[in-house]
Design an enzyme around this catalytic site. Sequence first.
Site, PDB file in Angstrom:
ATOM      1  CB  SER A  77      29.701  35.161  42.697  1.00  0.00           C
ATOM      2  OG  SER A  77      29.761  33.877  42.979  1.00  0.00           O
ATOM      3  N   GLY A  78      28.311  37.534  40.702  1.00  0.00           N
ATOM      4  CA  GLY A  78      28.399  39.025  40.613  1.00  0.00           C
ATOM      5  C   GLY A  78      29.765  40.034  40.657  1.00  0.00           C
ATOM      6  CD1 TRP A  81      26.886  45.978  41.532  1.00  0.00           C
ATOM      7  CD2 TRP A  81      26.148  44.415  42.434  1.00  0.00           C
ATOM      8  NE1 TRP A  81      25.931  46.174  42.106  1.00  0.00           N
ATOM      9  CE2 TRP A  81      25.670  45.367  43.265  1.00  0.00           C
ATOM     10  CE3 TRP A  81      25.648  43.159  43.245  1.00  0.00           C
ATOM     11  CZ2 TRP A  81      24.572  45.433  44.177  1.00  0.00           C
ATOM     12  CZ3 TRP A  81      24.821  43.013  44.468  1.00  0.00           C
ATOM     13  CH2 TRP A  81      24.319  44.104  45.139  1.00  0.00           C
ATOM     14  CG  HIS A 138      36.507  34.797  37.399  1.00  0.00           C
ATOM     15  ND1 HIS A 138      35.103  34.588  38.409  1.00  0.00           N
ATOM     16  CD2 HIS A 138      35.690  34.138  35.904  1.00  0.00           C
ATOM     17  CE1 HIS A 138      34.846  35.213  37.827  1.00  0.00           C
ATOM     18  NE2 HIS A 138      34.617  35.442  36.431  1.00  0.00           N
ATOM     19  CB  SER A 166      24.033  32.697  37.330  1.00  0.00           C
ATOM     20  OG  SER A 166      24.229  34.003  36.808  1.00  0.00           O
TER      21      SER A 166
END
Length: 339
Positions: A77-78, A81, A138, A166
């Site tokens: 989910s990123g 980033w 997570h 992804s």
Amino acid sequence: MASSPNYAPPFSQCFLSPRNQLTLQHQLPIFNDWSPFSLRHYQSFWMPAMFIPACMAIQSHFNPRPSDILLVTSPKSGTTWLKALSFATLHRHSFSFSDHPLLSNTPHQCVPFLESLFSHRTIPDLNVLPSPTIFAAHLPFPLLPQSALSCRIVYLCRDPKDTFVSLWHFFERSRISLSTEDKSEGLDLNKAFQLFSQGMAPGGPFWDRVLGYWKESLRRPEKVLFLRYEEMMEDPVSHLRKLAEFIGCPFSTEEEKNGVVEDIVKLCSFDNLRELKVNKDNKASLEDKRPPPSSFFRKGKVGDWVNYLSMEMAESLDAITKEKLHGSGLSFESSTVLP
Ligand code: A3P
């Protein structure tokens, strides 16, 4: 699907001896289709089997300080980033942009996963780390210990169709780079889609995981910041301001004037990070089953699902999502618009 017993995590089970591990593995339902990682049904979620002892250890022993920050994401989910943005923001007074740790370390080296910190069979003493420290995980909300709520939690999610695409690519890439056999079989995209739609995917069910953090963000907005990948991609600058404020280090007027917010966004952008030597590394670690750094940078686009899913598949997943999130106030409908 067989329902699994609800295992409490007593101290003795935190770091399992090979024998205990074997016993536990026989107790928890297993699912092997998402090669190279087996999944086990632990407290209602399909978790990578290799992290279950660490999950138990976290549940028993993670005691963050109120100043600490926990970044939680659904896989793909990123996370990478969000780690980079949070790290660069929190430590912006310690490093210059020309000689920044993120230029020579992966975001995962700068912000560790709790699941890794707690997987070494000794309880880590996190209090020796500087305050505040940023951790990542997570873990679904119901699997977090109550003590985790003493710190601030930033949760990031992403449209389920893009998350799925992804995830599927990541597992394919991991299978190929971690496989020791010449011909280990991959998971066909259609089969993977069916499994994801039934909730049987790494960290799944997707919706239960997102709802856990969504509801908590409504209950305690001062403790849980709920972010979405698509919204951050659309307007990274205002989301970074929001993130900085939430983690307790808002940008000053002076910093705003000097373009610090934009500089951090640029440093952490997909295009910038992906091109760095450290993130281009294609070497996996077979020993601890770690996929190569480059596998965390694929396309970094919103709506890439359109290149992999048929309209029928997209509509089916949208319908499931709508039904599962019904009445929660959360919706992914706006991210369904074709790119
Ligand atoms: P895609 O596979 O769609 O390209 P995670 O970090 O949770 O594993 O998520 C990986 C996804 O985030 C991948 O999506 C990856 O390309 C994307 N990503 C990685 N770094 C990013 C960045 N700096 N900005 C935006 N997206 C990024």
